[in-house]
Scaffold this motif. Structure first.
Motif, PDB file in Angstrom:
ATOM      1  N   ARG B  95      19.131 -55.750  92.912  1.00  0.00           N
ATOM      2  CA  ARG B  95      18.773 -56.573  93.782  1.00  0.00           C
ATOM      3  C   ARG B  95      17.786 -57.734  93.280  1.00  0.00           C
ATOM      4  O   ARG B  95      17.965 -58.724  93.140  1.00  0.00           O
ATOM      5  CB  ARG B  95      18.106 -56.169  95.135  1.00  0.00           C
ATOM      6  N   ALA B  96      16.863 -57.160  92.366  1.00  0.00           N
ATOM      7  CA  ALA B  96      15.802 -58.159  91.646  1.00  0.00           C
ATOM      8  C   ALA B  96      15.650 -57.645  90.265  1.00  0.00           C
ATOM      9  O   ALA B  96      15.936 -56.437  90.149  1.00  0.00           O
ATOM     10  CB  ALA B  96      14.647 -58.125  92.518  1.00  0.00           C
ATOM     11  N   PRO B  97      15.211 -58.320  89.357  1.00  0.00           N
ATOM     12  CA  PRO B  97      14.817 -57.748  88.122  1.00  0.00           C
ATOM     13  C   PRO B  97      13.866 -56.724  88.062  1.00  0.00           C
ATOM     14  O   PRO B  97      13.080 -56.567  88.820  1.00  0.00           O
ATOM     15  CB  PRO B  97      14.440 -59.070  87.428  1.00  0.00           C
ATOM     16  N   GLY B  98      14.027 -55.887  87.120  1.00  0.00           N
ATOM     17  CA  GLY B  98      13.142 -54.668  87.069  1.00  0.00           C
ATOM     18  C   GLY B  98      12.100 -54.839  85.995  1.00  0.00           C
ATOM     19  O   GLY B  98      11.750 -55.940  85.730  1.00  0.00           O
ATOM     20  N   PRO B  99      11.814 -53.646  85.264  1.00  0.00           N
ATOM     21  CA  PRO B  99      10.871 -53.909  84.455  1.00  0.00           C
ATOM     22  C   PRO B  99      11.262 -54.776  83.183  1.00  0.00           C
ATOM     23  O   PRO B  99      12.714 -54.781  82.664  1.00  0.00           O
ATOM     24  CB  PRO B  99      10.416 -52.503  84.009  1.00  0.00           C
ATOM     25  N   VAL B 220      18.061 -56.900  80.804  1.00  0.00           N
ATOM     26  CA  VAL B 220      17.278 -57.113  82.109  1.00  0.00           C
ATOM     27  C   VAL B 220      17.888 -56.540  82.940  1.00  0.00           C
ATOM     28  O   VAL B 220      17.371 -55.668  83.674  1.00  0.00           O
ATOM     29  CB  VAL B 220      16.843 -58.764  82.627  1.00  0.00           C
ATOM     30  N   PHE B 221      19.111 -56.795  83.221  1.00  0.00           N
ATOM     31  CA  PHE B 221      20.087 -56.066  84.158  1.00  0.00           C
ATOM     32  C   PHE B 221      20.106 -54.445  84.070  1.00  0.00           C
ATOM     33  O   PHE B 221      19.859 -53.527  85.064  1.00  0.00           O
ATOM     34  CB  PHE B 221      21.571 -56.504  83.817  1.00  0.00           C
ATOM     35  N   ALA B 222      20.065 -54.094  82.392  1.00  0.00           N
ATOM     36  CA  ALA B 222      20.175 -52.483  82.116  1.00  0.00           C
ATOM     37  C   ALA B 222      18.764 -52.050  82.735  1.00  0.00           C
ATOM     38  O   ALA B 222      18.859 -50.840  83.116  1.00  0.00           O
ATOM     39  CB  ALA B 222      20.307 -52.341  80.523  1.00  0.00           C
ATOM     40  N   SER B 223      17.526 -52.585  82.457  1.00  0.00           N
ATOM     41  CA  SER B 223      16.304 -52.182  82.795  1.00  0.00           C
ATOM     42  C   SER B 223      16.199 -52.000  84.285  1.00  0.00           C
ATOM     43  O   SER B 223      15.659 -50.875  84.815  1.00  0.00           O
ATOM     44  CB  SER B 223      15.332 -53.267  82.217  1.00  0.00           C
ATOM     45  N   ALA B 224      16.800 -52.970  85.144  1.00  0.00           N
ATOM     46  CA  ALA B 224      16.541 -52.864  86.396  1.00  0.00           C
ATOM     47  C   ALA B 224      17.540 -51.634  86.996  1.00  0.00           C
ATOM     48  O   ALA B 224      17.029 -50.838  87.871  1.00  0.00           O
ATOM     49  CB  ALA B 224      17.056 -54.116  87.037  1.00  0.00           C
ATOM     50  N   LEU B 225      18.818 -51.187  86.223  1.00  0.00           N
ATOM     51  CA  LEU B 225      19.551 -50.352  86.802  1.00  0.00           C
ATOM     52  C   LEU B 225      19.380 -49.047  86.610  1.00  0.00           C
ATOM     53  O   LEU B 225      19.271 -48.006  87.041  1.00  0.00           O
ATOM     54  CB  LEU B 225      20.911 -50.642  86.010  1.00  0.00           C
ATOM     55  N   SER B 226      18.435 -48.797  85.281  1.00  0.00           N
ATOM     56  CA  SER B 226      17.941 -47.555  85.027  1.00  0.00           C
ATOM     57  C   SER B 226      16.538 -47.351  85.734  1.00  0.00           C
ATOM     58  O   SER B 226      15.811 -46.196  85.715  1.00  0.00           O
ATOM     59  CB  SER B 226      17.659 -47.391  83.644  1.00  0.00           C
ATOM     60  N   GLY B 227      15.886 -48.563  86.175  1.00  0.00           N
ATOM     61  CA  GLY B 227      14.321 -48.140  86.522  1.00  0.00           C
ATOM     62  C   GLY B 227      13.449 -48.153  85.446  1.00  0.00           C
ATOM     63  O   GLY B 227      12.063 -48.113  85.754  1.00  0.00           O
ATOM     64  N   GLU B 228      13.716 -48.219  84.252  1.00  0.00           N
ATOM     65  CA  GLU B 228      12.761 -48.185  83.254  1.00  0.00           C
ATOM     66  C   GLU B 228      13.203 -49.259  82.344  1.00  0.00           C
ATOM     67  O   GLU B 228      14.335 -49.653  81.911  1.00  0.00           O
ATOM     68  CB  GLU B 228      12.670 -46.767  82.451  1.00  0.00           C
ATOM     69  N   PRO B 229      12.183 -49.795  81.498  1.00  0.00           N
ATOM     70  CA  PRO B 229      12.542 -51.016  80.402  1.00  0.00           C
ATOM     71  C   PRO B 229      13.458 -50.255  79.279  1.00  0.00           C
ATOM     72  O   PRO B 229      13.185 -49.210  78.761  1.00  0.00           O
ATOM     73  CB  PRO B 229      11.038 -51.241  80.059  1.00  0.00           C
ATOM     74  N   VAL B 230      14.589 -51.004  78.866  1.00  0.00           N
ATOM     75  CA  VAL B 230      15.150 -50.650  77.797  1.00  0.00           C
ATOM     76  C   VAL B 230      14.369 -50.912  76.425  1.00  0.00           C
ATOM     77  O   VAL B 230      13.683 -51.918  76.374  1.00  0.00           O
ATOM     78  CB  VAL B 230      16.443 -51.459  77.656  1.00  0.00           C
TER      79      VAL B 230
END
Ligand code: FMN
Lengths: 82, 477
Positions: B95-99, B220-230
């Protein structure tokens, strides 16, 4: 040795005249290089015993033509060489 | 939970029964492809091939995300999660950018580095996937990393790549794709090579981000989806960053002014449709890889493989986001994987006349449009994840004349079987909307049909009594 080429129609194959072709190797000595492409200057014939090597033909959707051609390769260069 | 890499993900698949180890030697020349194809058609577990003919030390992983169970595991859910649950988690997490993605100094993908003349793509066990394929496909579960030279925006996209020789690959880099747009508009006209890095075997959420048409930059999307920074590392020979835990990275340049024939190959609709044609050439100048590397791969054919499952899943949910952003009264959107992502099913809760047409127009005008053809719009009381209910809604709610609208000469994809050769080459297509909603101005007392079901046509206390007594009536529970 055996090689393979893709064509849309058999009539595209310039038989009995030296020509440049993009072909791939099917029986290289290092098996890991199977399917490597190269550009060759060569003579080809519809008679499969006329030249030393075999050239199999496939159409653009991958279908194999049952009768192989034969090929004599004069020289070889890289697939992207002019 | 987030998986650091493909290996942790595979261990999780082993635990849920969705992965298996294949110790027996397999041949990269068709045998591996045939096994993976059969796995896709049977819905079987993802095989990790531990011994590959001619390639000691290398391993390969087939069909990594070809089932909703594996997708659920990749997103940290129980394997038995429903498609609706997986969808809601995907929407919620993104829904929103993650780490922010994190740059690190080094990582496992640098354990082996090969540059320059030493580069030989035949050192990698690229499979001959299907009989008659135009070549060995090294990249079928991967991402091509690139940067826009003006904005520095990063793109990760999954664009297939076939091996030509030791240094050369070729593939369809279509102008409708993000990287294709940059290459064809910004590099090719100037006759400048475009730097790229192909990452094979990234962590599962990075791979999902690359295959999905997402509105943000994929890291950015991948980091949001996993909840942790790529975690990213710099490439050796190009100014690009790649996931640090990737199995294999190929660095090089996309060449302008040069094309080579590519294909044929099995494609996502389950056919060989696009012709072997001149396509974009990639020159590889460096290879880096992990110790005991694993080369993952998808095998496109009849449903269900990753080409259908993941693309259908993400296209449907991106469509839902687009419709929501327009303020349209959409409940849910689902693309069934067996539709080869040609069919978008949308449920609406609306009192607006012709809402189906408005929904369809919003989708046909979106970035997603080249990839699908049919929009089926149903009322919100239809469970769109239940295809029997959807077919019932089409056959009872869609007027064969007024309910179907056809849009000729629209856009389409090069791999679509029902399009003519000319249409495929030009990226043309057609579209259709199936309006299965009942018009809101129909009089509820006389004209509007009333659905008849256990749920809707019995008083609450009767339903409760029947459910409570079900076993006593003699039915199995
Ligand atoms: C297994 C697989 C292979 C794909 N191959 C290609 C391809 O060769 N060319 C292409 O344009 N899209 C291909 N796609 C679709 C793109 O990955 C997809 O459109 C993605 O959103 C591209 O990212 P982009 O929107 O940043 O361009 C493939 C997808 C999958 C899952």
């Amino acid at each position: 040795m055996e090689f393979e080429i893709y064509v849309s129609r058999l009539e595209e194959l310039p038989v009995e005249q030296e020509c440049e072709l993009l072909i791939r190797a099917l029986t290289p000595s290092d098996r890991r290089k199977k399917y490597k492409y190269q550009k060759v200057r060569a003579l080809i014939s519809q008679q499969k015993d006329r030249y030393p090597d075999l050239l199999w033909v496939r159409f653009l959707k991958g279908q194999l033509h049952t009768d192989p051609y034969s090929i004599r390769i004069a020289n070889t260069k890289g697939a992207t060489d002019e | 939970m987030a998986f650091r890499d493909n290996r942790e993900f595979f261990e999780a698949l082993l635990r849920t029964g969705d992965g298996i180890r294949v110790a027996r030697e397999v041949d990269w020349d068709l045998e591996m492809g045939a096994i993976v194809r059969r796995v896709c058609e049977m819905g079987g577990p993802a095989p990790l091939f531990e011994s590959i003919r001619d390639y000691p030390g290398w391993r390969a992983l087939g069909a990594p995300l070809a089932t909703f169970r594996r997708l659920a595991v990749a997103l940290g859910l129980p394997a038995h999660a429903s498609v609706r649950e997986i969808s809601e988690v995907y929407i919620e997490k993104t829904r929103a950018p993650g780490p922010e993605p994190k740059l690190v100094s080094t990582g496992p993908c640098k354990e082996n580095v090969v540059v320059g003349d030493e580069v030989d793509l035949f050192m990698l066990p690229a499979p001959m996937v299907h009989e008659g394929d135009g070549g060995r496909y090294l990249s079928t579960w991967h991402m091509v990393v690139s940067k826009d030279p003006d904005t520095a925006e990063v793109n990760w996209g999954m664009y297939r790549q076939m091996v030509i020789d030791e240094h050369t690959m070729v593939g369809p880099l279509l102008p409708v794709s993000d990287t294709g747009r940059v290459f064809h508009n910004k590099y090719k006209p100037k006759n400048k090579p475009m730097p790229f890095a192909t990452v094979i075997g990234a962590d599962p959420t990075s791979s999902i981000a690359a295959a999905a048409g997402v509105p943000w930059q994929e890291p950015v999307f991948a980091s949001a989806l996993s909840g942790e920074p790529v975690e990213l590392v710099k490439c050796e020979t190009v100014d690009l960053e790649v996931p640090a835990t990737a199995e294999v990275v190929l660095e090089g340049e996309i060449l302008p002014g040069k094309e080579l024939p590519e294909g044929p190959f099995g494609e996502y609709p389950g056919y060989r449709t696009s012709l072997r044609e001149p396509r974009t050439v990639y020159r590889v100048n460096a290879i880096t890889y992990r110790n005991n590397p694993i080369l993952p791969g998808a095998n496109m054919g009849v449903p269900v493989d990753e080409g259908q499952l993941l693309r259908a899943f993400t296209l449907g949910l991106e469509a839902r986001r687009i419709l929501a952003s327009q303020g349209l009264p959409v409940s849910e959107v689902f693309m069934p994987p067996c539709s080869a992502h040609h069919l978008m099913i949308v449920s609406v809760k609306s009192a607006v006349t012709n809402i189906a047409v408005q929904v369809a127009h919003a989708l046909f005008g979106s970035k997603l449009a080249p990839w699908f053809y049919y929009v089926v719009v149903v009322d919100a009381d239809v469970d769109i994840y239940n295809l029997e209910e959807v077919i019932h809604a089409i056959c009872t709610g869609c007027h064969p004349g007024r309910g179907i609208r056809i849009y000729e000469d629209d856009i389409g994809s090069f791999a679509t079987p029902f399009l003519s050769l000319e249409e495929r080459r030009q990226g043309r297509g057609a579209k259709a909307v199936f309006d299965c909603t009942f018009p809101p101005d129909w009089d509820p007392k006389t004209e509007l049909p009333i659905k008849v079901s256990f749920e809707t046509n019995y008083p609450k206390e009767v339903k409760e009594r029947v459910i409570a007594n079900w076993k006593d009536y003699g039915f199995p529970q």
